[in-house]
Motif scaffolding. Sequence first.
Motif, PDB file in Angstrom:
ATOM      1  N   GLU A 303     -88.371 -24.255 -36.403  1.00  0.00           N
ATOM      2  CA  GLU A 303     -89.725 -24.588 -36.848  1.00  0.00           C
ATOM      3  C   GLU A 303     -89.985 -24.023 -38.242  1.00  0.00           C
ATOM      4  OE1 GLU A 303     -93.791 -24.672 -34.458  1.00  0.00           O
ATOM      5  OE2 GLU A 303     -93.262 -22.621 -35.036  1.00  0.00           O
ATOM      6  N   ASP A 304     -89.637 -22.752 -38.441  1.00  0.00           N
ATOM      7  CA  ASP A 304     -89.858 -22.116 -39.744  1.00  0.00           C
ATOM      8  C   ASP A 304     -89.002 -22.766 -40.825  1.00  0.00           C
ATOM      9  OD1 ASP A 304     -91.623 -20.406 -38.505  1.00  0.00           O
ATOM     10  OD2 ASP A 304     -90.217 -18.717 -38.389  1.00  0.00           O
ATOM     11  N   ALA A 307     -90.500 -26.099 -41.730  1.00  0.00           N
ATOM     12  CA  ALA A 307     -91.744 -25.890 -42.473  1.00  0.00           C
ATOM     13  C   ALA A 307     -91.466 -25.463 -43.917  1.00  0.00           C
ATOM     14  CB  ALA A 307     -92.604 -24.846 -41.766  1.00  0.00           C
TER      15      ALA A 307
END
Length: 444
Positions: A303-304, A307
């Motif tokens: 996810e990071d 992003a």
Amino acid sequence: MHRIIVNTLSIAFLVTGAAMLGASITLVGALLSPAAHAQTEVKLGDKKTRRTPALRARVYEQLARAQAAGDAGNIEEAIEILDIVKSKQSSMNSYERAMMHNFYGFIYYGEERFDETIAAFKQAIDQSPIPISFEQTTLYSLAQLSMMQGDYAQVVDYLERWEALNDGKIPPKNRILKAQALYQNKDFEGAKKYIEEAIANHEADGFLPDENWLTLQRAIYFELKQPEKVKDIIAKLIRLYDEPKYWIQLAGMYGELDREEEQLATMEIAYQRGFITSASDTYNLAQLYYYHGVPYKGAKLMEDAIASGLLESNLRNLKFLGQSWQRAKEDKKAVPVMQMAAELSDDGEIDAQLALLHFNLEEYEQAITSANTALEKGGLDNAGNTHMVLGLALYNTRQFALALDELAKAESFSGSRAAARQWTRYVEREKSDFAARQAINAGS
């Protein structure tokens, strides 16, 4: 256990001649005064002595002129001077002729005319007698040049001729160059012998091996399919040089050796130290988390990375992120990710997974929509299960007739037949009970 091979040992360790030479070619390119070359005797232990003639002043002066012109970048002038000297070579002694040919080679080398350099140096050592130190230096230069030119058998020959003149310990650089040549010639066993000798002797003298020596040794063991030794060399590289790439490579070797816990531990150390910076290494670490039962860490990492832009928001990454959230029992986090992945997918597989996610979250209307989309797109591995999810979602919205139609379709697939029959009987009873309750309520 699913094995993740970190993307370091899918590579062949490339060791090119020019890259592994390290130092520049050793050339005899400076002249001493004539007095320094008076007739001498050089004794090689118990070997016979070699008497060498002197470099006379008149020859020295011409060679000095050629050197000065070459150093000033006047290559044509330098070669013209040497050609004049060469025209008188019948009156020159062996050492003078050797020095003349050496300076031809020196000038050709500066112009990257390597074939002519090699030819000139060969002529230099063909003269006899010449000082042994001069012959050794030229032989070593020829070995290095042959390495650059890919003439690997000749490399070993020149080095063995060098060693035949030597009266002391063989320096590590000789064995290293032999190992390089044999490696390039795919004689990995021969290369192994010389690299091991070079490193062992160097360490016995109290010195640390150069980093590129260990890199070559690692490459040789890799080609010999000795993963334990490859792993040990990488661990040694970490101890001595601690480069980020070696941590990733060590993790890859643990994967090759089916030592998954050490693989994950090594990758985690690399991550904590800030060594996981590429998209591929990040994805590999997320996979390791997933398959080692810590999917939440993998999902957060993915996810990071998405992003931040390190990982692309593409079908593969979104699908794996959604699956990681699912495995971490974070269905609500999985839903929006799987929706984005489904939009990028041409078949209905991800929509089918999304339908099941919605159903588990009791979001039955969304489950119906996703299941219908999955069936419309097609390409499902198990369409029966999707018909089952759709049927049960319709049942939960009291659309009994449609639910029974979908369960009938599910029953036509062997993988979902038994469950579909059980649910069909249950839904039929519920349909009857629901109709009865409606009749009672209508009558009251």
